[in-house]
Design an enzyme around this catalytic site. Sequence first.
Site, short mmCIF file in Angstrom:
data_model
loop_
_atom_site.label_atom_id
_atom_site.label_comp_id
_atom_site.label_asym_id
_atom_site.label_seq_id
_atom_site.Cartn_x
_atom_site.Cartn_y
_atom_site.Cartn_z
N LEU A 1 -16.74 12.44 -2.54
CA LEU A 1 -15.43 11.78 -2.68
C LEU A 1 -15.52 10.79 -3.82
O LEU A 1 -16.46 10.00 -3.90
CB LEU A 1 -15.06 11.05 -1.38
CG LEU A 1 -13.84 10.12 -1.46
CD1 LEU A 1 -12.56 10.93 -1.67
CD2 LEU A 1 -13.71 9.28 -0.18
N LEU B 1 7.29 2.38 -7.96
CA LEU B 1 5.95 2.72 -8.45
C LEU B 1 5.15 1.49 -8.89
O LEU B 1 3.93 1.54 -8.99
CB LEU B 1 6.03 3.72 -9.61
CG LEU B 1 6.53 5.12 -9.22
CD1 LEU B 1 6.54 6.02 -10.45
CD2 LEU B 1 5.66 5.74 -8.13
N SER B 2 5.85 0.39 -9.18
CA SER B 2 5.19 -0.88 -9.48
C SER B 2 4.05 -0.76 -10.50
O SER B 2 2.94 -1.25 -10.27
CB SER B 2 4.65 -1.53 -8.19
OG SER B 2 5.70 -1.77 -7.31
N ASP C 1 0.74 -1.57 0.54
CA ASP C 1 1.68 -2.70 0.52
C ASP C 1 1.98 -3.19 1.94
O ASP C 1 1.97 -2.40 2.88
CB ASP C 1 2.97 -2.22 -0.17
CG ASP C 1 3.81 -3.38 -0.65
OD1 ASP C 1 3.35 -4.53 -0.59
OD2 ASP C 1 4.95 -3.13 -1.09
N GLY C 2 2.28 -4.48 2.04
CA GLY C 2 2.78 -5.03 3.31
C GLY C 2 1.80 -5.91 4.08
O GLY C 2 2.11 -6.34 5.19
N GLY D 1 0.97 -9.01 3.52
CA GLY D 1 1.52 -10.36 3.68
C GLY D 1 2.56 -10.39 4.79
O GLY D 1 2.51 -11.25 5.68
N ARG D 2 3.50 -9.43 4.76
CA ARG D 2 4.56 -9.41 5.77
C ARG D 2 3.98 -9.13 7.16
O ARG D 2 4.44 -9.68 8.16
CB ARG D 2 5.62 -8.35 5.41
CG ARG D 2 6.64 -8.88 4.41
CD ARG D 2 7.40 -7.76 3.78
NE ARG D 2 6.58 -7.03 2.83
CZ ARG D 2 6.83 -5.80 2.40
NH1 ARG D 2 7.86 -5.15 2.87
NH2 ARG D 2 6.04 -5.25 1.52
N GLU E 1 3.77 14.37 -5.46
CA GLU E 1 4.72 14.26 -4.37
C GLU E 1 4.70 12.81 -3.89
O GLU E 1 3.62 12.21 -3.80
CB GLU E 1 4.31 15.19 -3.21
CG GLU E 1 4.40 16.66 -3.53
CD GLU E 1 5.83 17.11 -3.80
OE1 GLU E 1 6.75 16.64 -3.10
OE2 GLU E 1 6.03 17.93 -4.71
N ARG F 1 -0.34 -14.78 -8.24
CA ARG F 1 -0.23 -15.27 -6.85
C ARG F 1 -0.94 -16.63 -6.71
O ARG F 1 -1.77 -16.98 -7.56
CB ARG F 1 -0.86 -14.25 -5.90
CG ARG F 1 -0.02 -12.99 -5.84
CD ARG F 1 -0.37 -12.15 -4.65
NE ARG F 1 0.58 -11.05 -4.58
CZ ARG F 1 0.73 -10.24 -3.56
NH1 ARG F 1 -0.01 -10.40 -2.50
NH2 ARG F 1 1.63 -9.28 -3.57
N SER G 1 -3.18 -5.80 -8.82
CA SER G 1 -2.49 -5.44 -10.07
C SER G 1 -2.64 -6.56 -11.10
O SER G 1 -3.02 -7.69 -10.76
CB SER G 1 -1.00 -5.22 -9.79
OG SER G 1 -0.38 -6.45 -9.51
N HIS H 1 -4.55 -9.46 4.64
CA HIS H 1 -5.42 -8.77 3.68
C HIS H 1 -6.72 -8.32 4.36
O HIS H 1 -7.25 -7.26 4.06
CB HIS H 1 -5.73 -9.68 2.48
CG HIS H 1 -4.52 -9.98 1.64
ND1 HIS H 1 -3.63 -9.00 1.26
CD2 HIS H 1 -4.05 -11.14 1.09
CE1 HIS H 1 -2.67 -9.54 0.52
NE2 HIS H 1 -2.89 -10.85 0.41
C1 FPP Z 1 -0.10 -5.73 -0.97
O1 FPP Z 1 0.37 -6.48 0.12
C2 FPP Z 1 -1.53 -5.76 -1.01
C3 FPP Z 1 -2.28 -6.34 -2.00
C4 FPP Z 1 -1.69 -7.00 -3.16
C5 FPP Z 1 -3.75 -6.35 -1.94
C6 FPP Z 1 -4.39 -5.14 -1.36
C7 FPP Z 1 -5.65 -5.58 -0.73
C8 FPP Z 1 -6.21 -5.05 0.37
C9 FPP Z 1 -5.68 -3.86 1.03
C10 FPP Z 1 -7.42 -5.65 1.01
C11 FPP Z 1 -8.62 -5.80 0.18
C12 FPP Z 1 -8.97 -4.62 -0.63
C13 FPP Z 1 -10.14 -3.97 -0.59
C14 FPP Z 1 -10.37 -2.83 -1.50
C15 FPP Z 1 -11.21 -4.34 0.32
P1 FPP Z 1 1.23 -7.76 -0.18
O2 FPP Z 1 0.35 -8.94 -0.14
O3 FPP Z 1 2.00 -7.58 -1.44
O4 FPP Z 1 2.18 -7.72 1.06
P2 FPP Z 1 3.69 -8.20 1.10
O5 FPP Z 1 4.47 -7.32 0.17
O6 FPP Z 1 4.04 -7.98 2.54
O7 FPP Z 1 3.71 -9.66 0.72
#
Ligand code: FPP
Length: 249
Positions: free
Chosen positions: A130, A194-195, A19-20, A22-23, A206, A70, A64, A36
Site C-alpha cells: 500500500l 475540493l478545497s 473533514d469535521g 473540529g465540529r 468519482e 489556524r 493544507s 483531531h
Molecule cells: C479537518 O477538520 C481536519 C484537519 C484540518 C486535519 C486532519 C488531521 C487529522 C485527521 C489528524 C492527524 C493526522 C494524522 C495523519 C495523524 P477541521 O478541523 O477542519 O474540522 P471542522 O471543519 O469541523 O472545523
Amino acid sequence: MQAIQYPEPLPQHVAIIMDGNGRWAEQRRRPRLFGHKAGADSVREAVETAREVGIRHLTLYAFSTENWQRPGLEVKGLMNLLKNYLRSELDTMRKNGIRLECFGQKDRLPDDVRKMLNRVIIETKDFSKLHLNLCLSYGSRAEMIRAVQEIGRQCEAGELKPEDIDDQLFSNHLYSTGQPDPDLLIRTSGEQRLSNFLLWQLSYAELYFTDIKWPDFRKDQFIAALEEYAGRQRRFGKTGAQTEGVSTA
Ligand code: FPP
C-alpha cells in the site's frame, strides 16, 4: 474460514479529505484538538482497511497550505499528533508493507516533524503493498505552479521544447508522479468542495460525500463508500454503451 467479500471493482487509488474533526469535538464540548486526536484514530483505521481490502494507493489530506493560518496552538497540536502518528506507526508500516510518501512543502514543517517524516519515508521506500501519501502543507495550485516552474526551467535550459509538454510530462512533475490518479475521492462532514486538493489528479475521480464527520468515519463507513463506488459507471467521456463494450455502430 470463509473469505470476506469486499465490493468490486475496487478503486486502485482512494483520496480522502478528512473533514469535521473540529465540529465533532465542539458537539462534545471538547477542544478542537480532542477531535483531531480521534481523527488520528480514524487515520489508523482507514490505512488498515485500505490494506486489508487491497487498495494500492491511499492519499490523505492531513494539513493544507491554508491550515498554517489556524491558531498557533492548534497548528502545534496537529504537528505533535503527526509526529506521534509517524513514530507509532513505523513498525506497523514495516510489518504490513506500507510505503509512506509526502505530498507538499516538507521544508515548511517543523524540524522534528520533518526528520521523523524523512525517516519513515526512507525506511519504507521499498514496500509496495500500500502506497500511503500524506498531504502536508499541501495545496494543489502550489503543486501545479511548482511543476510549471520546473518545466519552464527545463525549456529555458534547452532540455525540453514547449511542444513536448503533454499530460504525462506534466503529471511527472507533480508529487504524485508514478502513481495512478485517484479513482475515488471521499470527503467527510457534509461539505461538498475540493478545497485545493489534487485538482489535476481528480479529473476523472468519482466523488463521494458523506455527512459523517472524520472521527466517526471508520471501517464500516469506508466499506459503504467502496460499495457506492462499485455501483458507479465510469465513462471517461465515452458513451455508456462504449464503456460496456456494446457496439452501437
Ligand atoms: C479537518 O477538520 C481536519 C484537519 C484540518 C486535519 C486532519 C488531521 C487529522 C485527521 C489528524 C492527524 C493526522 C494524522 C495523519 C495523524 P477541521 O478541523 O477542519 O474540522 P471542522 O471543519 O469541523 O472545523
